[in-house]
Write an enzyme that holds these catalytic residues in place. Structure first.
Site, mmCIF file in Angstrom:
data_model
loop_
_atom_site.group_PDB
_atom_site.id
_atom_site.type_symbol
_atom_site.label_atom_id
_atom_site.label_comp_id
_atom_site.label_asym_id
_atom_site.label_seq_id
_atom_site.Cartn_x
_atom_site.Cartn_y
_atom_site.Cartn_z
ATOM 1 N N GLU A 159 -81.583 -102.692 29.207
ATOM 2 C CA GLU A 159 -81.836 -103.992 28.571
ATOM 3 C C GLU A 159 -82.687 -103.837 27.306
ATOM 4 O OE1 GLU A 159 -82.879 -107.024 31.451
ATOM 5 O OE2 GLU A 159 -81.049 -106.633 32.605
ATOM 6 N N ARG B 43 -92.494 -83.827 51.143
ATOM 7 C CA ARG B 43 -93.878 -84.118 51.529
ATOM 8 C C ARG B 43 -94.031 -84.050 53.036
ATOM 9 N NH1 ARG B 43 -96.170 -86.270 46.720
ATOM 10 N NH2 ARG B 43 -98.145 -86.358 47.791
ATOM 11 N N ARG C 199 -99.046 -79.565 44.407
ATOM 12 C CA ARG C 199 -98.479 -79.632 45.744
ATOM 13 C C ARG C 199 -98.508 -78.283 46.454
ATOM 14 N NH1 ARG C 199 -94.543 -82.783 46.928
ATOM 15 N NH2 ARG C 199 -94.993 -81.954 48.976
ATOM 16 N N HIS D 43 -83.002 -109.370 33.074
ATOM 17 C CA HIS D 43 -84.197 -109.183 33.902
ATOM 18 C C HIS D 43 -85.543 -109.224 33.189
ATOM 19 C CE1 HIS D 43 -80.903 -107.176 36.094
ATOM 20 N NE2 HIS D 43 -81.527 -107.619 37.164
#
Ligand code: URA
Length: 255
Positions: free
Chosen positions: A82, A170, A226, A10
């Site tokens: 990879e 969320r 948050r 990839h």
């Protein structure tokens, strides 16, 4: 960049392209790759294919590859797999995160010592009992770099969720915060377990590096707390990212 004949599926790069680099800086966002490479000596672009943009540079003469992983476990796992096949041994994720403990402020950085494996990908690497643990020496260097640069940091466990919306509880999702019962009250559960923040890749990356006998760590800039907000203040994002990059790159210079 070498055309056509690549050693891995990839990434669009060969072992020769990496010039012996054993260290990788891995943000999620391809747009951050050139910004990170700017802090290295002699940066040059290698490839940009799918979510994987790669640059090569040096830090005090040592080759370093900078490559994006894309968002989430599946694409991060390909990136680590990879790059490892191409000879990389040390992986430093440079991310962003949403804090869930009230004492953490936007602009702080989180140095992850281990990640809660709320991802699916890492279960293909090792059973769920296996810890997604960071490499001690890389963590030590990140702490040293943060202290040297006067950057406020927090050291502890992060949670890595496969979803940005449901797994991180969320309220600003399409279904206005609805999650199925297995994910209900995840924020409260993680807060009670002293988890510092949510992000999306450390669980995969740190499982891979620990299980493969490689070294991995993760530093994340806090975009939002948050407990107070769902959305980051646009004015702070650039600085948070730059400061996180500075600590990460500085950590490469610490013995
Ligand atoms: N990345 C995440 O996964 N969550 C956040 O809240 C911010 C960045």
């Amino acid at each position: 960049m070498s055309e056509g004949n690549h050693d891995v599926f990839h990434l669009g790069i060969n072992r020769e392209d990496l010039e012996g680099a054993e260290i990788a800086l891995i943000p999620g966002d391809p747009g951050r790759v050139p910004k990170i490479a700017e802090y290295l000596e002699n940066p040059k672009k290698l490839a940009f294919t799918r979510e994987y943009q790669s640059y090569l540079g040096t830090s005090n003469g040592t080759p370093v590859v900078v490559m994006s992983t894309g968002i989430g476990g599946p694409s991060a796992a390909i990136a680590v797999e990879e790059l490892a096949l191409l000879g990389v041994k040390r992986f430093l994720r440079i991310g962003t995160t949403g804090a869930i403990q009230p004492h953490i402020e936007p602009g702080d950085v989180i140095i992850t010592t281990a990640a809660v494996r709320m991802d699916g990908t890492s279960r293909h690497i090792a059973p769920i009992e296996f810890p997604a643990a960071a490499n001690f020496h890389m963590v030590r260097r990140l702490v040293g770099a943060a202290e040297k640069l006067g950057q406020r940091y927090h050291l502890g466990v992060s949670a890595s969720s496969d979803t940005f919306y449901q797994g991180q509880g969320r309220q600003d999702s399409f279904r206005k915060g609805f999650v199925h019962r297995e994910l209900r009250n995840k924020i409260e559960e993680m807060q009670n377990l002293n988890v510092l923040s949510f992000e999306m890749e450390a669980g995969t990356v740190l499982t891979q590096t620990a299980a493969y006998g490689l070294a991995g760590a993760c530093i994340s800039g806090v975009l939002v707390n948050r407990t107070r907000a769902e959305f980051p203040d646009a004015a702070v994002i650039g600085d948070v990212v730059q400061n996180t990059i500075k600590v990460a790159v500085e950590s490469l210079t610490i013995a």
